[in-house]
Design an enzyme around this catalytic site. Structure first.
Site, PDB file in Angstrom:
ATOM      1  N   LYS A   9      -1.730  71.747  50.561  1.00  0.00           N
ATOM      2  CA  LYS A   9      -1.623  71.399  49.135  1.00  0.00           C
ATOM      3  C   LYS A   9      -0.903  70.052  48.983  1.00  0.00           C
ATOM      4  CE  LYS A   9       2.677  74.025  48.899  1.00  0.00           C
ATOM      5  NZ  LYS A   9       3.271  75.330  48.617  1.00  0.00           N
ATOM      6  N   ARG A  60       7.692  84.263  40.329  1.00  0.00           N
ATOM      7  CA  ARG A  60       6.770  83.215  39.908  1.00  0.00           C
ATOM      8  C   ARG A  60       5.417  83.909  39.810  1.00  0.00           C
ATOM      9  NH1 ARG A  60       6.078  77.820  43.572  1.00  0.00           N
ATOM     10  NH2 ARG A  60       5.056  79.347  44.895  1.00  0.00           N
ATOM     11  N   TYR A  79      18.856  44.520  40.773  1.00  0.00           N
ATOM     12  CA  TYR A  79      19.101  44.891  39.376  1.00  0.00           C
ATOM     13  C   TYR A  79      20.503  45.452  39.187  1.00  0.00           C
ATOM     14  CZ  TYR A  79      14.095  44.399  38.550  1.00  0.00           C
ATOM     15  OH  TYR A  79      12.822  43.898  38.434  1.00  0.00           O
ATOM     16  N   MET A 137      11.231  48.659  42.238  1.00  0.00           N
ATOM     17  CA  MET A 137       9.934  49.331  42.244  1.00  0.00           C
ATOM     18  C   MET A 137       9.132  49.035  43.512  1.00  0.00           C
ATOM     19  SD  MET A 137       6.896  49.235  39.387  1.00  0.00           S
ATOM     20  CE  MET A 137       7.806  49.950  38.056  1.00  0.00           C
TER      21      MET A 137
HETATM   22  C1  LIG Z   1       3.765  75.884  49.812  1.00  0.00           C
HETATM   23  C2  LIG Z   1       3.610  77.321  50.162  1.00  0.00           C
HETATM   24  C3  LIG Z   1       3.747  77.763  51.489  1.00  0.00           C
HETATM   25  C4  LIG Z   1       4.180  76.864  52.624  1.00  0.00           C
HETATM   26  O1  LIG Z   1       5.560  76.746  52.676  1.00  0.00           O
HETATM   27  P1  LIG Z   1       6.310  75.943  53.856  1.00  0.00           P
HETATM   28  O2  LIG Z   1       7.720  76.177  53.571  1.00  0.00           O
HETATM   29  O3  LIG Z   1       5.890  74.525  53.711  1.00  0.00           O
HETATM   30  O4  LIG Z   1       5.854  76.528  55.142  1.00  0.00           O
HETATM   31  C5  LIG Z   1       3.485  79.097  51.751  1.00  0.00           C
HETATM   32  N1  LIG Z   1       3.140  79.946  50.762  1.00  0.00           N
HETATM   33  C6  LIG Z   1       3.018  79.562  49.477  1.00  0.00           C
HETATM   34  C7  LIG Z   1       2.647  80.558  48.439  1.00  0.00           C
HETATM   35  C8  LIG Z   1       3.268  78.239  49.129  1.00  0.00           C
HETATM   36  O5  LIG Z   1       3.161  77.866  47.855  1.00  0.00           O
END
Ligand SMILES: *Cc1c(COP(=O)(O)O)cnc(C)c1O
Length: 377
Positions: free
Chosen positions: A34, A128, A252, A300
């Protein structure tokens, strides 16, 4: 064309990290890609993982991330961790994505899906996504009635790195959920709860793990038993050298004032490239193996560093993240200095930082040779 800032993604290191994780857990690995594979470039990382025999599925957060991978020709199963929204049904169908299901609304959407299975998520303490355990009888009735194929059940740890008591409680809860399905006659292929930090816990009844951070080469805790290597190194250049006189103030708001005459350099990397502005006056880069302290506020597009005692020419490379000799700056070092986590620093490396995929064993010194040996993302 050359670049002012770039990142080198070392697939050999990714490969080593995967093997280390596998030999530690000996379970199916779902690689979490992701957020553009935590900033590493989801398409190129997934193309590699698609062929890696240790990886059984890829996990993304959103349907759109899944689409990107399918368009790039990725064929492994793609699990969408963020679940499914009603307006996304056609996406899930068109791109053959598997949703993680967290409530009955989503479960009813599944009958409109032609995917070959869903994963049902349970909330055992994260608060969640996920069903609570008391929905179990209704879930079982629903999926039997509608003929929904439950390919996986899962839960998630919020604090595996810091809270043993909560994590062990979650494993116990999840095991009861698993046993409930078992007793109702379900044969569920994938049972998974562990993330990177969770790998140190014993979960014998689980047969898969969802791993992100460790694959990219960061440990979830300092004393984590699996050692991994940073996959992405981040580089920029000294684009200008100049001198400061005692009393001159830098960048800055003039937050650094020279206490003596000194030599400084302008580095082509700023907060738009993903460098936290929090590093103003406290971080450093590596130039020719030496620490070059950040002077004044990060801007930046550029950052100013102290070149005292550093032998460097304009145009020479600067290491923002990575290893040079015995010195190394890891994502976790930057994160610690900024009071955040390595995940955030990785994801923040921006689009302007050109990614290069390193396939072979190419020396770091020769940027040009390196680039000829690589494919760009
Ligand atoms: C992002 C995520 C993971 C991976 O977590 P890591 O700590 O990067 O291994 C696993 N399960 C879910 C549901 C996640 O959102």
């Amino acid at each position: 064309m050359d670049y002012r800032s770039w990142a080198e993604i070392d697939l050999e290191k990714l490969d080593k990290n995967i093997k280390k994780v596998f030999s530690y857990v000996d379970k199916d690995i779902f690689a979490v890609v992701k957020a553009d594979a935590y900033g590493h470039g989801a398409v190129e990382i997934s193309r590699y993982l698609d062929k890696n025999p240790y990886i059984s599925k890829l996990c993304v957060a959103t349907a759109e991330e899944g689409r990107e991978l399918r368009d790039a020709g990725i064929s492994k199963d793609i699990l969408v961790l963020g679940g499914i929204l009603p307006e996304e049904i056609s996406y899930f169908n068109k791109y053959n994505l598997k949703p993680v299901i967290s409530d009955f609304k989503q479960l009813s959407l599944v009958s409109e899906l032609n995917c070959k299975g869903v994963h049902i998520k349970f909330d055992t303490g994260m608060h969640r996504l996920g069903f609570y355990k008391d929905s179990l009888p209704d879930i079982v009735r629903f999926v039997k009635e509608k003929g929904i194929y439950v390919e996986g059940i899962m839960s998630h740890f919020p604090s595996a790195d810091i809270d043993r008591k909560l994590t062990e409680y979650q494993i116990k809860e999840f095991k009861e959920i698993y046993i409930f399905f078992l007793e109702k006659g379900f044969k569920i292929p994938f049972i998974h709860i562990q993330n990177s930090a969770g790998l140190v816990y014993k979960c014998d009844f689980c047969n898969a793990v969802r791993v992100g951070l460790l694959l990219y080469g960061e440990k979830p805790t300092d004393n984590f038993p699996v050692s991994v290597e940073t996959v992405m190194s981040v580089k920029a250049k000294v684009i200008l050298k100049k001198k400061l006189k005692k009393g001159d103030r830098v960048s800055y708001c003039g937050t650094f004032e020279a206490s003596k005459d000194m030599e400084i350099g302008v580095v082509s990397f700023g907060y738009a490239d993903g460098l936290p502005r929090d590093l103003s006056n406290k971080g450093y880069f590596l130039i020719n193996g030496k620490k070059a302290k950040i002077l004044g506020n990060v801007t930046m597009d550029m950052t100013i560093v102290d070149l005292t005692d550093i032998d460097v020419k304009e145009g020479d490379p600067v290491l923002i993240i990575g290893k040079d000799g015995y010195r190394e700056i890891r994502f976790s070092d930057v994160a610690r200095a900024c009071n955040t986590i390595p995940y955030e620093i990785m994801c923040r490396i921006s689009k302007r930082v050109k990614r290069f995929i390193k396939k072979g064993n190419v020396s770091d010194e020769r940027e040009k040779a390196f680039k000829e040996n690589s494919i760009s993302v």
